[in-house]
Motif scaffolding. Sequence first.
Motif, PDB file in Angstrom:
ATOM      1  N   GLN A 127      -2.820  17.793  27.742  1.00 29.07           N
ATOM      2  CA  GLN A 127      -2.074  17.320  26.961  1.00 29.07           C
ATOM      3  C   GLN A 127      -1.268  15.865  27.200  1.00 29.07           C
ATOM      4  N   LEU A 128      -2.025  15.190  28.214  1.00 30.27           N
ATOM      5  CA  LEU A 128      -1.249  14.004  28.674  1.00 30.27           C
ATOM      6  C   LEU A 128      -0.893  12.955  27.560  1.00 30.27           C
ATOM      7  N   SER A 129      -0.001  12.359  27.643  1.00 30.71           N
ATOM      8  CA  SER A 129       0.436  11.066  26.955  1.00 30.71           C
ATOM      9  C   SER A 129       0.792  10.109  27.871  1.00 30.71           C
ATOM     10  N   PHE A 130      -0.045   8.930  28.097  1.00 28.99           N
ATOM     11  CA  PHE A 130       0.338   8.025  29.260  1.00 28.99           C
ATOM     12  C   PHE A 130       0.619   6.746  28.827  1.00 28.99           C
ATOM     13  N   THR A 131       2.085   6.273  28.429  1.00 26.27           N
ATOM     14  CA  THR A 131       2.183   5.210  27.708  1.00 26.27           C
ATOM     15  C   THR A 131       2.396   4.149  28.557  1.00 26.27           C
ATOM     16  N   HIS A 132       1.941   2.919  28.496  1.00 26.53           N
ATOM     17  CA  HIS A 132       1.814   1.802  29.143  1.00 26.53           C
ATOM     18  C   HIS A 132       2.977   0.702  28.792  1.00 26.53           C
ATOM     19  N   SER A 133       3.448  -0.114  29.673  1.00 25.48           N
ATOM     20  CA  SER A 133       4.548  -1.111  29.344  1.00 25.48           C
ATOM     21  C   SER A 133       4.248  -1.886  28.053  1.00 25.48           C
ATOM     22  N   ASN A 134       2.848  -2.035  27.707  1.00 25.88           N
ATOM     23  CA  ASN A 134       2.582  -2.796  26.666  1.00 25.88           C
ATOM     24  C   ASN A 134       2.404  -1.952  25.620  1.00 25.88           C
ATOM     25  N   GLY A 135       2.729  -0.925  25.343  1.00 26.99           N
ATOM     26  CA  GLY A 135       2.496   0.031  24.172  1.00 26.99           C
ATOM     27  C   GLY A 135       1.110   1.021  24.132  1.00 26.99           C
ATOM     28  N   TRP A 136       0.206   0.513  25.182  1.00 22.98           N
ATOM     29  CA  TRP A 136      -1.038   1.135  25.111  1.00 22.98           C
ATOM     30  C   TRP A 136      -0.836   2.702  25.480  1.00 22.98           C
ATOM     31  N   ILE A 137      -1.412   3.679  24.704  1.00 24.25           N
ATOM     32  CA  ILE A 137      -1.099   5.148  25.113  1.00 24.25           C
ATOM     33  C   ILE A 137      -2.467   5.464  25.371  1.00 24.25           C
ATOM     34  N   GLU A 138      -2.575   6.388  26.624  1.00 21.86           N
ATOM     35  CA  GLU A 138      -3.824   6.954  26.740  1.00 21.86           C
ATOM     36  C   GLU A 138      -3.598   8.484  26.580  1.00 21.86           C
ATOM     37  N   ASP A 139      -4.681   9.001  26.520  1.00 20.36           N
ATOM     38  CA  ASP A 139      -4.781  10.538  26.487  1.00 20.36           C
ATOM     39  C   ASP A 139      -5.450  10.998  27.704  1.00 20.36           C
ATOM     40  N   TYR A 140      -5.428  12.303  27.881  1.00 22.17           N
ATOM     41  CA  TYR A 140      -6.276  12.959  29.106  1.00 22.17           C
ATOM     42  C   TYR A 140      -7.392  12.230  29.296  1.00 22.17           C
ATOM     43  N   ASN A 141      -8.579  12.203  28.253  1.00 22.67           N
ATOM     44  CA  ASN A 141      -9.674  11.670  28.448  1.00 22.67           C
ATOM     45  C   ASN A 141      -9.945  10.430  28.860  1.00 22.67           C
ATOM     46  N   SER A 142      -9.249   9.398  28.229  1.00 24.28           N
ATOM     47  CA  SER A 142      -9.276   8.128  28.878  1.00 24.28           C
ATOM     48  C   SER A 142      -8.743   8.029  30.196  1.00 24.28           C
ATOM     49  N   PHE A 143      -7.457   8.433  30.465  1.00 26.45           N
ATOM     50  CA  PHE A 143      -6.762   8.613  31.708  1.00 26.45           C
ATOM     51  C   PHE A 143      -7.828   9.108  32.818  1.00 26.45           C
ATOM     52  N   THR A 144      -8.729  10.057  32.549  1.00 30.22           N
ATOM     53  CA  THR A 144      -9.587  10.407  33.667  1.00 30.22           C
ATOM     54  C   THR A 144     -10.732  10.013  33.771  1.00 30.22           C
ATOM     55  N   SER A 145     -11.086   8.820  32.905  1.00 28.48           N
ATOM     56  CA  SER A 145     -12.285   8.167  32.961  1.00 28.48           C
ATOM     57  C   SER A 145     -12.727   7.244  33.848  1.00 28.48           C
ATOM     58  N   SER A 146     -14.015   7.116  33.833  1.00 34.56           N
ATOM     59  CA  SER A 146     -14.476   6.085  35.110  1.00 34.56           C
ATOM     60  C   SER A 146     -13.726   4.949  35.069  1.00 34.56           C
ATOM     61  N   GLY A 147     -13.516   4.300  35.948  1.00 40.63           N
ATOM     62  CA  GLY A 147     -12.758   2.973  36.312  1.00 40.63           C
ATOM     63  C   GLY A 147     -13.510   2.109  35.756  1.00 40.63           C
ATOM     64  N   ALA A 148     -14.992   1.807  35.837  1.00 40.45           N
ATOM     65  CA  ALA A 148     -15.808   0.885  35.359  1.00 40.45           C
ATOM     66  C   ALA A 148     -15.500   0.677  33.749  1.00 40.45           C
ATOM     67  N   SER A 149     -15.229   1.684  33.015  1.00 41.97           N
ATOM     68  CA  SER A 149     -14.936   1.655  31.677  1.00 41.97           C
ATOM     69  C   SER A 149     -13.666   1.176  31.302  1.00 41.97           C
ATOM     70  N   LYS A 150     -12.812   1.102  32.231  1.00 44.87           N
ATOM     71  CA  LYS A 150     -11.321   0.862  32.018  1.00 44.87           C
ATOM     72  C   LYS A 150     -11.121  -0.597  31.811  1.00 44.87           C
ATOM     73  N   SER A 151     -10.114  -1.008  31.180  1.00 46.43           N
ATOM     74  CA  SER A 151      -9.561  -2.235  31.063  1.00 46.43           C
ATOM     75  C   SER A 151      -8.462  -2.534  31.904  1.00 46.43           C
ATOM     76  N   LEU A 152      -8.219  -1.500  32.660  1.00 48.00           N
ATOM     77  CA  LEU A 152      -7.096  -1.715  33.562  1.00 48.00           C
ATOM     78  C   LEU A 152      -7.427  -1.057  34.901  1.00 48.00           C
TER      79      LEU A 152
END
Length: 119
Positions: free
Chosen positions: A31-56
């Motif tokens: 049920q993760l909600s991971f809110t970054h300082s710029n307002g971007w919010i990641e859920d479980y799927n995006s938070f645990t995805s491969s670093g290669a596909s991440k913009s951070l």
Amino acid sequence: NKENLIDTFQKKNKSLITQDTFALSVLASKQLSFTHSNGWIEDYNSFTSSGASKSLIYNHINIDSIHAIIENKTGLITGVGTFDVIYKNNPIKLKLGFTETYVCIDNEWKLLARHSSKL
């Protein structure tokens, strides 16, 4: 206990730097909600995805201070740190205040929510 909660927090930070998606998937609540300082919010799927596909990408996390509180099966970590990251191919160093909420499930701490703000 607080030591286990802080240990989970530190494992999460190390896993962000090493892009250990398996460890992140174990440490995070579905049920993760991971809110970054710029307002971007990641859920479980995006938070645990491969670093290669991440913009951070996390290069280094230096924690200046943290405070842990436990109430029943909920843990709260508040603190301040410097986050050395690459965001959308741009290197950035951010001084952030953060709050992370953990829940204890089957005697394991799981990251449920995070919010950070630039200082």
